[in-house]
Design a protein around this motif. Sequence first.
Motif, PDB file in Angstrom:
ATOM      1  N   PRO A  24       0.809  -1.211   0.000  1.00  0.00           N
ATOM      2  CA  PRO A  24       0.000   0.000   0.000  1.00  0.00           C
ATOM      3  C   PRO A  24       0.850   1.271   0.000  1.00  0.00           C
ATOM      4  O   PRO A  24       0.354   2.368  -0.224  1.00  0.00           O
ATOM      5  CB  PRO A  24      -0.806  -0.108   1.296  1.00  0.00           C
ATOM      6  CG  PRO A  24       0.024  -0.967   2.194  1.00  0.00           C
ATOM      7  CD  PRO A  24       0.924  -1.808   1.336  1.00  0.00           C
ATOM      8  N   ALA A  25       2.141   1.142   0.284  1.00  0.00           N
ATOM      9  CA  ALA A  25       3.080   2.276   0.228  1.00  0.00           C
ATOM     10  C   ALA A  25       4.459   1.685  -0.024  1.00  0.00           C
ATOM     11  O   ALA A  25       4.701   0.496   0.238  1.00  0.00           O
ATOM     12  CB  ALA A  25       3.061   3.074   1.531  1.00  0.00           C
ATOM     13  N   ALA A  26       5.364   2.520  -0.519  1.00  0.00           N
ATOM     14  CA  ALA A  26       6.666   1.996  -0.947  1.00  0.00           C
ATOM     15  C   ALA A  26       7.611   1.719   0.216  1.00  0.00           C
ATOM     16  O   ALA A  26       8.492   0.865   0.117  1.00  0.00           O
ATOM     17  CB  ALA A  26       7.307   2.976  -1.932  1.00  0.00           C
ATOM     18  N   CYS A  27       7.450   2.435   1.339  1.00  0.00           N
ATOM     19  CA  CYS A  27       8.512   2.387   2.358  1.00  0.00           C
ATOM     20  C   CYS A  27       8.401   1.245   3.364  1.00  0.00           C
ATOM     21  O   CYS A  27       9.390   0.894   4.000  1.00  0.00           O
ATOM     22  CB  CYS A  27       8.633   3.728   3.084  1.00  0.00           C
ATOM     23  SG  CYS A  27       7.187   4.216   4.043  1.00  0.00           S
ATOM     24  N   TYR A  28       7.222   0.612   3.505  1.00  0.00           N
ATOM     25  CA  TYR A  28       7.095  -0.448   4.525  1.00  0.00           C
ATOM     26  C   TYR A  28       8.144  -1.558   4.405  1.00  0.00           C
ATOM     27  O   TYR A  28       8.751  -1.948   5.410  1.00  0.00           O
ATOM     28  CB  TYR A  28       5.701  -1.085   4.492  1.00  0.00           C
ATOM     29  CG  TYR A  28       4.584  -0.178   4.952  1.00  0.00           C
ATOM     30  CD1 TYR A  28       4.526   0.270   6.265  1.00  0.00           C
ATOM     31  CD2 TYR A  28       3.577   0.206   4.081  1.00  0.00           C
ATOM     32  CE1 TYR A  28       3.498   1.091   6.693  1.00  0.00           C
ATOM     33  CE2 TYR A  28       2.543   1.026   4.499  1.00  0.00           C
ATOM     34  CZ  TYR A  28       2.508   1.468   5.802  1.00  0.00           C
ATOM     35  OH  TYR A  28       1.487   2.281   6.211  1.00  0.00           O
TER      36      TYR A  28
ATOM     37  N   ILE B  35      11.819   8.719  -0.623  1.00  0.00           N
ATOM     38  CA  ILE B  35      13.155   8.867  -0.053  1.00  0.00           C
ATOM     39  C   ILE B  35      12.955   8.752   1.457  1.00  0.00           C
ATOM     40  O   ILE B  35      12.098   9.440   2.029  1.00  0.00           O
ATOM     41  CB  ILE B  35      13.803  10.217  -0.425  1.00  0.00           C
ATOM     42  CG1 ILE B  35      13.716  10.466  -1.939  1.00  0.00           C
ATOM     43  CG2 ILE B  35      15.271  10.249   0.037  1.00  0.00           C
ATOM     44  CD1 ILE B  35      14.184  11.865  -2.375  1.00  0.00           C
ATOM     45  N   VAL B  36      13.691   7.848   2.080  1.00  0.00           N
ATOM     46  CA  VAL B  36      13.445   7.484   3.474  1.00  0.00           C
ATOM     47  C   VAL B  36      14.695   7.732   4.298  1.00  0.00           C
ATOM     48  O   VAL B  36      15.795   7.348   3.883  1.00  0.00           O
ATOM     49  CB  VAL B  36      13.062   5.987   3.569  1.00  0.00           C
ATOM     50  CG1 VAL B  36      12.767   5.592   5.018  1.00  0.00           C
ATOM     51  CG2 VAL B  36      11.871   5.665   2.675  1.00  0.00           C
ATOM     52  N   CYS B  37      14.514   8.365   5.439  1.00  0.00           N
ATOM     53  CA  CYS B  37      15.644   8.615   6.336  1.00  0.00           C
ATOM     54  C   CYS B  37      15.428   7.861   7.641  1.00  0.00           C
ATOM     55  O   CYS B  37      14.351   7.949   8.245  1.00  0.00           O
ATOM     56  CB  CYS B  37      15.766  10.118   6.612  1.00  0.00           C
ATOM     57  SG  CYS B  37      17.071  10.542   7.790  1.00  0.00           S
ATOM     58  N   ILE B  38      16.448   7.123   8.063  1.00  0.00           N
ATOM     59  CA  ILE B  38      16.420   6.425   9.351  1.00  0.00           C
ATOM     60  C   ILE B  38      17.590   6.968  10.163  1.00  0.00           C
ATOM     61  O   ILE B  38      18.736   6.956   9.684  1.00  0.00           O
ATOM     62  CB  ILE B  38      16.553   4.895   9.150  1.00  0.00           C
ATOM     63  CG1 ILE B  38      15.378   4.374   8.304  1.00  0.00           C
ATOM     64  CG2 ILE B  38      16.619   4.169  10.498  1.00  0.00           C
ATOM     65  CD1 ILE B  38      15.431   2.877   7.994  1.00  0.00           C
TER      66      ILE B  38
ATOM     67  N   SER C  39      12.348   7.685  12.149  1.00  0.00           N
ATOM     68  CA  SER C  39      12.363   7.635  10.684  1.00  0.00           C
ATOM     69  C   SER C  39      11.397   8.669  10.120  1.00  0.00           C
ATOM     70  O   SER C  39      10.523   9.185  10.823  1.00  0.00           O
ATOM     71  CB  SER C  39      11.997   6.232  10.170  1.00  0.00           C
ATOM     72  OG  SER C  39      10.684   5.886  10.546  1.00  0.00           O
ATOM     73  N   GLY C  40      11.619   8.945   8.848  1.00  0.00           N
ATOM     74  CA  GLY C  40      10.735   9.857   8.136  1.00  0.00           C
ATOM     75  C   GLY C  40      10.865   9.593   6.647  1.00  0.00           C
ATOM     76  O   GLY C  40      11.880   9.041   6.202  1.00  0.00           O
ATOM     77  N   CYS C  41       9.835   9.941   5.905  1.00  0.00           N
ATOM     78  CA  CYS C  41       9.915   9.699   4.460  1.00  0.00           C
ATOM     79  C   CYS C  41       9.302  10.848   3.676  1.00  0.00           C
ATOM     80  O   CYS C  41       8.453  11.580   4.170  1.00  0.00           O
ATOM     81  CB  CYS C  41       9.248   8.375   4.092  1.00  0.00           C
ATOM     82  SG  CYS C  41       7.480   8.342   4.383  1.00  0.00           S
ATOM     83  N   VAL C  42       9.796  10.994   2.453  1.00  0.00           N
ATOM     84  CA  VAL C  42       9.216  11.918   1.488  1.00  0.00           C
ATOM     85  C   VAL C  42       8.664  11.049   0.369  1.00  0.00           C
ATOM     86  O   VAL C  42       9.410  10.255  -0.222  1.00  0.00           O
ATOM     87  CB  VAL C  42      10.297  12.876   0.939  1.00  0.00           C
ATOM     88  CG1 VAL C  42       9.682  13.866  -0.036  1.00  0.00           C
ATOM     89  CG2 VAL C  42      11.001  13.606   2.072  1.00  0.00           C
TER      90      VAL C  42
END
Length: 278
Positions: free
Chosen positions: A109-113, A157-160, A249-252
């Motif tokens: 349902p989303a790219a980052c999971y 784009i994901v930041c951890i 974490s955070g994502c764009v």
Amino acid sequence: MSAIPDLLWYESGQSGLLGRLLEKHQALDELFLRLAAEWHAEKTAFPPLISARELAKVAYFESFPQLFTAAAGLASDEDNLRAFTSGGMLDGDALKLTALAPVREILAPAACYPLYIAMQGREMPERSIFTVRSNCFRREREYLPLQRQWAFTMREIVCIGSGSEVRDFLERSRERLDVLFANLSLDVQWEVATDPFFDPRNPQSLMQRVDPVKREMVCGGLAIGSINYHRHHFGDAFSIRRGNESVESGCVAFGLERWLHVLIQKHGTSYDQWPPFE
Ligand code: AMP
Ligand code: ZN
């Protein structure tokens, strides 16, 4: 063919892209990849099916029961398969399913999971930035070409990292995106939003209301992307740690078809006349 050149629209909420429109879709993704490269982001790719057991760890199913698409197949015993084939298989345009095999996966349902799931149990001593693109699937009440689809394309784009690293990443991404919107002559407002929680009493939903963590890039009333600050949500759920603490974490996230839509609204369907993507 729909009224938009090079777009094939399927009433099920999907689009096919041809010719110049497909080139623009690809060029958009390349643009987002260049933004990711400014962060030296590591490219990743994951399969389209995501484990329900893993997603349950972030309370996905109580939060978004209306959105997910199960990856279902028939129970494979011969009696069941025969019952299916001898039962006519179709009722109008819908499959007449007999017993299902256990459904253990849903369509992304989303790219980052899958990224957080892949990092599960890791010690991450340094800030890490990744990029991932996925076909994503969300059941919606109604579908509109490019604007609201069952299947669409998301680049993230994901930041951890630590809280300050993640907040810095999100803030600088936002500033960078404002430059991009100006270059593309897109009138985009940042709007505080909440995820479409099924139950507004859901604890995460309440938290988002008290302290907003999602800001959307809204153009002509349509969210073409979002900036999301998850704090320790994924770090806790998947035991991703830095020392004694779970990471933040955070994502764009960018919805590529929606970008095509707002670019068509702004610059028309003579795709050659569009400003360069930079
Ligand atoms: P979200 O995780 O909900 O913030 O989604 C990220 C981005 O994906 C949104 O800002 C939209 O651009 C895009 N998106 C979400 N749902 C859909 C949909 N049903 N059809 C097309 N694009 C979507
Ligand atoms: Zn994300």
